[in-house]
Write a protein that holds these residues in place. Sequence first.
Motif, PDB file in Angstrom:
ATOM      1  N   GLU A 138      11.959  10.467  -5.058  1.00 45.76           N
ATOM      2  CA  GLU A 138      11.237  10.545  -6.328  1.00 45.76           C
ATOM      3  C   GLU A 138      10.203   9.430  -6.366  1.00 45.76           C
ATOM      4  O   GLU A 138       9.036   9.642  -6.633  1.00 45.76           O
ATOM      5  CB  GLU A 138      12.226  10.415  -7.484  1.00 45.76           C
ATOM      6  N   ARG A 139      10.656   8.236  -6.049  1.00 44.83           N
ATOM      7  CA  ARG A 139       9.756   7.079  -5.996  1.00 44.83           C
ATOM      8  C   ARG A 139      10.540   5.860  -5.523  1.00 44.83           C
ATOM      9  O   ARG A 139      11.767   5.908  -5.397  1.00 44.83           O
ATOM     10  CB  ARG A 139       9.172   6.796  -7.372  1.00 44.83           C
ATOM     11  N   ILE A 140       9.812   4.783  -5.312  1.00 46.54           N
ATOM     12  CA  ILE A 140      10.462   3.491  -5.138  1.00 46.54           C
ATOM     13  C   ILE A 140       9.957   2.576  -6.257  1.00 46.54           C
ATOM     14  O   ILE A 140       8.848   2.768  -6.767  1.00 46.54           O
ATOM     15  CB  ILE A 140      10.166   2.845  -3.757  1.00 46.54           C
ATOM     16  N   SER A 141      10.802   1.643  -6.634  1.00 42.73           N
ATOM     17  CA  SER A 141      10.353   0.600  -7.564  1.00 42.73           C
ATOM     18  C   SER A 141      10.712  -0.734  -6.917  1.00 42.73           C
ATOM     19  O   SER A 141      11.654  -0.820  -6.143  1.00 42.73           O
ATOM     20  CB  SER A 141      11.012   0.767  -8.943  1.00 42.73           C
ATOM     21  N   TRP A 142       9.922  -1.757  -7.215  1.00 45.41           N
ATOM     22  CA  TRP A 142      10.147  -3.021  -6.493  1.00 45.41           C
ATOM     23  C   TRP A 142       9.613  -4.193  -7.313  1.00 45.41           C
ATOM     24  O   TRP A 142       8.803  -4.026  -8.236  1.00 45.41           O
ATOM     25  CB  TRP A 142       9.452  -2.979  -5.132  1.00 45.41           C
ATOM     26  N   GLU A 143      10.102  -5.357  -6.971  1.00 45.99           N
ATOM     27  CA  GLU A 143       9.512  -6.579  -7.506  1.00 45.99           C
ATOM     28  C   GLU A 143       9.568  -7.637  -6.434  1.00 45.99           C
ATOM     29  O   GLU A 143      10.291  -7.514  -5.447  1.00 45.99           O
ATOM     30  CB  GLU A 143      10.206  -7.028  -8.793  1.00 45.99           C
ATOM     31  N   GLY A 144       8.795  -8.665  -6.623  1.00 44.38           N
ATOM     32  CA  GLY A 144       8.783  -9.710  -5.624  1.00 44.38           C
ATOM     33  C   GLY A 144       7.565 -10.577  -5.784  1.00 44.38           C
ATOM     34  O   GLY A 144       6.774 -10.412  -6.711  1.00 44.38           O
ATOM     35  N   ALA A 145       7.435 -11.510  -4.860  1.00 47.06           N
ATOM     36  CA  ALA A 145       6.309 -12.429  -4.880  1.00 47.06           C
ATOM     37  C   ALA A 145       5.943 -12.759  -3.448  1.00 47.06           C
ATOM     38  O   ALA A 145       6.802 -12.781  -2.567  1.00 47.06           O
ATOM     39  CB  ALA A 145       6.683 -13.701  -5.634  1.00 47.06           C
ATOM     40  N   GLY A 146       4.679 -13.001  -3.224  1.00 47.34           N
ATOM     41  CA  GLY A 146       4.254 -13.358  -1.877  1.00 47.34           C
ATOM     42  C   GLY A 146       2.761 -13.204  -1.709  1.00 47.34           C
ATOM     43  O   GLY A 146       2.021 -13.092  -2.690  1.00 47.34           O
ATOM     44  N   CYS A 147       2.335 -13.177  -0.470  1.00 47.78           N
ATOM     45  CA  CYS A 147       0.909 -13.129  -0.167  1.00 47.78           C
ATOM     46  C   CYS A 147       0.325 -11.754  -0.508  1.00 47.78           C
ATOM     47  O   CYS A 147       1.059 -10.785  -0.713  1.00 47.78           O
ATOM     48  CB  CYS A 147       0.680 -13.450   1.304  1.00 47.78           C
ATOM     49  N   SER A 148      -0.983 -11.671  -0.529  1.00 49.89           N
ATOM     50  CA  SER A 148      -1.677 -10.430  -0.877  1.00 49.89           C
ATOM     51  C   SER A 148      -1.278  -9.281   0.036  1.00 49.89           C
ATOM     52  O   SER A 148      -1.141  -8.144  -0.414  1.00 49.89           O
ATOM     53  CB  SER A 148      -3.192 -10.618  -0.766  1.00 49.89           C
ATOM     54  N   ILE A 149      -1.094  -9.576   1.316  1.00 46.68           N
ATOM     55  CA  ILE A 149      -0.784  -8.504   2.262  1.00 46.68           C
ATOM     56  C   ILE A 149       0.595  -7.909   1.973  1.00 46.68           C
ATOM     57  O   ILE A 149       0.759  -6.693   1.957  1.00 46.68           O
ATOM     58  CB  ILE A 149      -0.867  -9.020   3.718  1.00 46.68           C
ATOM     59  N   SER A 150       1.583  -8.747   1.724  1.00 46.15           N
ATOM     60  CA  SER A 150       2.928  -8.233   1.454  1.00 46.15           C
ATOM     61  C   SER A 150       2.950  -7.417   0.163  1.00 46.15           C
ATOM     62  O   SER A 150       3.594  -6.357   0.099  1.00 46.15           O
ATOM     63  CB  SER A 150       3.949  -9.376   1.383  1.00 46.15           C
ATOM     64  N   MET A 151       2.247  -7.901  -0.852  1.00 42.74           N
ATOM     65  CA  MET A 151       2.232  -7.206  -2.143  1.00 42.74           C
ATOM     66  C   MET A 151       1.450  -5.888  -2.039  1.00 42.74           C
ATOM     67  O   MET A 151       1.888  -4.850  -2.522  1.00 42.74           O
ATOM     68  CB  MET A 151       1.606  -8.108  -3.224  1.00 42.74           C
ATOM     69  N   ALA A 152       0.284  -5.940  -1.382  1.00 39.44           N
ATOM     70  CA  ALA A 152      -0.540  -4.734  -1.234  1.00 39.44           C
ATOM     71  C   ALA A 152       0.195  -3.682  -0.410  1.00 39.44           C
ATOM     72  O   ALA A 152       0.144  -2.490  -0.718  1.00 39.44           O
ATOM     73  CB  ALA A 152      -1.870  -5.086  -0.579  1.00 39.44           C
ATOM     74  N   SER A 153       0.908  -4.120   0.618  1.00 35.22           N
ATOM     75  CA  SER A 153       1.593  -3.183   1.496  1.00 35.22           C
ATOM     76  C   SER A 153       2.708  -2.449   0.750  1.00 35.22           C
ATOM     77  O   SER A 153       2.875  -1.236   0.890  1.00 35.22           O
ATOM     78  CB  SER A 153       2.147  -3.922   2.713  1.00 35.22           C
ATOM     79  N   ALA A 154       3.474  -3.178  -0.066  1.00 35.01           N
ATOM     80  CA  ALA A 154       4.538  -2.544  -0.857  1.00 35.01           C
ATOM     81  C   ALA A 154       3.938  -1.589  -1.889  1.00 35.01           C
ATOM     82  O   ALA A 154       4.484  -0.524  -2.170  1.00 35.01           O
ATOM     83  CB  ALA A 154       5.392  -3.612  -1.541  1.00 35.01           C
ATOM     84  N   SER A 155       2.797  -1.976  -2.442  1.00 32.36           N
ATOM     85  CA  SER A 155       2.109  -1.131  -3.411  1.00 32.36           C
ATOM     86  C   SER A 155       1.623   0.163  -2.749  1.00 32.36           C
ATOM     87  O   SER A 155       1.796   1.266  -3.294  1.00 32.36           O
ATOM     88  CB  SER A 155       0.929  -1.915  -4.004  1.00 32.36           C
ATOM     89  N   LEU A 156       1.032   0.034  -1.575  1.00 39.08           N
ATOM     90  CA  LEU A 156       0.542   1.205  -0.837  1.00 39.08           C
ATOM     91  C   LEU A 156       1.703   2.120  -0.446  1.00 39.08           C
ATOM     92  O   LEU A 156       1.590   3.345  -0.492  1.00 39.08           O
ATOM     93  CB  LEU A 156      -0.226   0.755   0.408  1.00 39.08           C
ATOM     94  N   LEU A 157       2.833   1.516  -0.093  1.00 42.17           N
ATOM     95  CA  LEU A 157       4.022   2.294   0.243  1.00 42.17           C
ATOM     96  C   LEU A 157       4.497   3.092  -0.980  1.00 42.17           C
ATOM     97  O   LEU A 157       4.854   4.267  -0.865  1.00 42.17           O
ATOM     98  CB  LEU A 157       5.128   1.351   0.731  1.00 42.17           C
ATOM     99  N   SER A 158       4.480   2.456  -2.148  1.00 49.66           N
ATOM    100  CA  SER A 158       4.911   3.113  -3.386  1.00 49.66           C
ATOM    101  C   SER A 158       4.082   4.344  -3.684  1.00 49.66           C
ATOM    102  O   SER A 158       4.580   5.329  -4.228  1.00 49.66           O
ATOM    103  CB  SER A 158       4.788   2.154  -4.575  1.00 49.66           C
ATOM    104  N   GLU A 159       2.812   4.272  -3.325  1.00 53.40           N
ATOM    105  CA  GLU A 159       1.904   5.378  -3.559  1.00 53.40           C
ATOM    106  C   GLU A 159       2.168   6.522  -2.580  1.00 53.40           C
ATOM    107  O   GLU A 159       1.947   7.686  -2.890  1.00 53.40           O
ATOM    108  CB  GLU A 159       0.470   4.872  -3.363  1.00 53.40           C
TER     109      GLU A 159
END
Length: 147
Positions: free
Chosen positions: A58-79
Amino acid sequence: MGSPELANLYQQVILDHSKRKKGFGLAEGGVAESHQLNPTCGDEITLRLHLADDDTIERISWEGAGCSISMASASLLSELVPGLTRDEARERIALFREMMRSKGAGVEDDEPLGDAAALEGVSRYVARVKCAMLGWVAFEDTLSLSS
Ligand code: ZN
């Protein structure tokens, strides 16, 4: 980020996703949760897998903190993952991992990765590959935990 090397890394799509993170914020429910840490950079992600009634994602949900690459990558994965079967999801993870290990060469067909293909340039920087992989490793872990 003044160096041309890093300017190259931080392409527009990565910037956009690191600023407006898709899937960010852990949602209620979910069938499995994984916490992953990348100590070399300090990135941290907790990710939850949410399945539809037919066992597709259905989807993934996530939280976290870190560099732009780690955050962008998780965001792109969610999409990328909503509507995929588990097998399709595992194929996407394998393809992304292959791209990340390609040292800039990329993969033959990155179309199944959607906008996440924008992270290809990161594969030239071995130290940043773990940043890009973090959310995907967490996702892979939730697939294993819930099967
Ligand atoms: Zn990082």
